[in-house]
Scaffold this motif. Sequence first.
Motif, PDB file in Angstrom:
ATOM      1  N   UNK A   1       0.842  -1.205   0.000  1.00 39.30           N
ATOM      2  CA  UNK A   1       0.000   0.000   0.000  1.00 39.30           C
ATOM      3  C   UNK A   1       0.873   1.250   0.000  1.00 39.30           C
ATOM      4  N   UNK A   2       0.579   2.218  -0.827  1.00 40.41           N
ATOM      5  CA  UNK A   2       1.378   3.458  -0.848  1.00 40.41           C
ATOM      6  C   UNK A   2       1.271   4.224   0.476  1.00 40.41           C
ATOM      7  N   UNK A   3       2.325   4.938   0.795  1.00 38.60           N
ATOM      8  CA  UNK A   3       2.348   5.794   1.981  1.00 38.60           C
ATOM      9  C   UNK A   3       3.140   7.043   1.613  1.00 38.60           C
ATOM     10  N   UNK A   4       2.440   8.148   1.443  1.00 39.31           N
ATOM     11  CA  UNK A   4       3.065   9.379   0.947  1.00 39.31           C
ATOM     12  C   UNK A   4       4.124   9.948   1.893  1.00 39.31           C
ATOM     13  N   UNK A   5       4.106   9.516   3.146  1.00 41.23           N
ATOM     14  CA  UNK A   5       5.054  10.068   4.116  1.00 41.23           C
ATOM     15  C   UNK A   5       6.370   9.290   4.171  1.00 41.23           C
ATOM     16  N   UNK A   6       6.426   8.153   3.486  1.00 39.48           N
ATOM     17  CA  UNK A   6       7.625   7.330   3.521  1.00 39.48           C
ATOM     18  C   UNK A   6       8.631   7.805   2.479  1.00 39.48           C
ATOM     19  N   UNK A   7       9.675   8.485   2.960  1.00 37.15           N
ATOM     20  CA  UNK A   7      10.789   8.921   2.128  1.00 37.15           C
ATOM     21  C   UNK A   7      12.041   8.946   2.989  1.00 37.15           C
ATOM     22  N   UNK A   8      13.172   9.027   2.344  1.00 35.14           N
ATOM     23  CA  UNK A   8      14.400   9.250   3.090  1.00 35.14           C
ATOM     24  C   UNK A   8      14.357  10.637   3.745  1.00 35.14           C
ATOM     25  N   UNK A   9      15.101  10.838   4.822  1.00 35.92           N
ATOM     26  CA  UNK A   9      15.164  12.182   5.410  1.00 35.92           C
ATOM     27  C   UNK A   9      15.680  13.190   4.381  1.00 35.92           C
ATOM     28  N   UNK A  10      15.236  14.427   4.500  1.00 31.90           N
ATOM     29  CA  UNK A  10      15.762  15.473   3.643  1.00 31.90           C
ATOM     30  C   UNK A  10      17.256  15.647   3.935  1.00 31.90           C
ATOM     31  N   UNK A  11      18.093  15.814   2.921  1.00 29.67           N
ATOM     32  CA  UNK A  11      19.543  15.890   3.116  1.00 29.67           C
ATOM     33  C   UNK A  11      19.989  16.949   4.114  1.00 29.67           C
ATOM     34  N   UNK A  12      19.200  17.994   4.287  1.00 32.96           N
ATOM     35  CA  UNK A  12      19.601  19.038   5.245  1.00 32.96           C
ATOM     36  C   UNK A  12      19.776  18.486   6.652  1.00 32.96           C
ATOM     37  N   UNK A  13      19.083  17.380   6.976  1.00 32.65           N
ATOM     38  CA  UNK A  13      19.181  16.832   8.330  1.00 32.65           C
ATOM     39  C   UNK A  13      20.396  15.921   8.515  1.00 32.65           C
ATOM     40  N   UNK A  14      21.151  15.708   7.425  1.00 30.73           N
ATOM     41  CA  UNK A  14      22.427  15.002   7.530  1.00 30.73           C
ATOM     42  C   UNK A  14      23.568  15.961   7.872  1.00 30.73           C
ATOM     43  N   UNK A  15      23.335  17.252   7.715  1.00 31.33           N
ATOM     44  CA  UNK A  15      24.404  18.250   7.811  1.00 31.33           C
ATOM     45  C   UNK A  15      24.801  18.519   9.265  1.00 31.33           C
ATOM     46  N   UNK A  16      26.019  19.069   9.415  1.00 29.06           N
ATOM     47  CA  UNK A  16      26.477  19.528  10.722  1.00 29.06           C
ATOM     48  C   UNK A  16      26.954  18.436  11.657  1.00 29.06           C
ATOM     49  N   UNK A  17      27.346  17.301  11.108  1.00 26.50           N
ATOM     50  CA  UNK A  17      27.807  16.205  11.968  1.00 26.50           C
ATOM     51  C   UNK A  17      29.015  16.648  12.790  1.00 26.50           C
TER      52      UNK A  17
END
Length: 445
Positions: A96-112
């Motif tokens: 079943x499709x789920x519109x909320x299922x995606x990888x995190x936006x790349x901006x949330x990978x920043x600043x490690x």
Amino acid sequence: MSTTNSTSLEETARQAVDLARRHGANEASATAGRMRELEVQWRDGRVEKVSEATTRGLSLQLFVDGRYSAVSTSDLRPEALERFISDSIAMTRVLTPDEHRRLPEPEFYAGRASVDLTIEDPRQAQLSSEERQRFARELEEGARSAEGKGAILSVTTGFGDLSREVFRVTSNGFEGGSRSTQFAASAEVSVQDPDGRRPEEGDSGFARFFEDLPSATALGRRAGERAQGRIGSVKGASAVLPMAVDNKAAGRLVSMLLSSMVGAAIQQKRSFLDGKLDQQVGSSLLSLSDDPHLKRGLGSRLFDGEGLTSRPMALFEEGVLRTYFIDSYYARKLQTRPTTGGPSNLSWKLGTKDRAGLLTDLGEGILVTGFLGGNSSALTGDFSLGIQGFRVRGGQLAEPISEMNISGNQLDLWKRLVAVGGDPYRYSTSRTPTLVFEGVQFAGT
């Protein structure tokens, strides 16, 4: 968190993501890992079990035409991997499709953060089988050295260690890996109570570095003393009394509280903390934060399980709820920014007294040393827990108690927090100190 130096895991994860994209995935993430575990179990003077296991595997998240699946395999041969990914994507297409299922936006990978978390002990690779068995044997010797009224019937000890290496890759720009070690030691002791009962108790320790474990003799002796302390346990009278909770046991209360802060519970309206952000939900002594960058911490990390950069964050400030644990999926559903999917290491605003000092101040009440079963509702905050511990009289431990229960509501309980110790329990991610609550309802005789 040190970066992995194994190119094979990196290559496996990158290859898996590339294969997933070629076979039709819109997005994909892959985590390749390797773990080696060794364990010695010792029982009543002899080795009962020695085991060693090495596992290697790959977990995948596949996003295909609005549909999502999470799959894993231990067969990393190139031909097997391609077939596995192709079949998994075909399976994903029928979900079943789920519109909320995606990888995190790349901006949330920043600043490690660029810090060394020091979570890999080089000594782990050098430990011999003889050293592991000696530690387990010394645990038993320590347990049998504990003084008390009951004869020791049996002692079971264990020592184990593991090394773990992981590397994660996503199709939208995240790459990161880590190497870590962990050590665990435990002792379980059963004793003969003069009334015929056979109470059991134990103790344990966990650490990233071998040298951070308690000594085998000291840990074993504490396990023996805890078992001896159960002799003569009685069911106390029902009463409303002050309650001190031992730092090791207090983690159970904290886990009940934090479980109501996760995104799923908030979004699905199954949390008694829903809608209480920036509101007073505990006493002014409830101040704790999440500290993912704690050196040698059991939960330390530079990024969480989906790659979100880990940052210290306040959870409660003087009893005020400051945040929830929100991953990217539930952040979209809640139309907010993600924080992280769950806690790392807890850092408390500590008091200055140890358990003994807090009991002196307590005067009359009950010290809880363990919780036995029970339940807690994340929806309402209502709880009922079995407890064991000691009656406290004149600031000193008196008779041991068992077969009693505490019940109430978490919003009420945490507002009754009247003292926080300066003795965090170092062998868990919760790192709880001794906690003291006023006016707790105990059910007994």
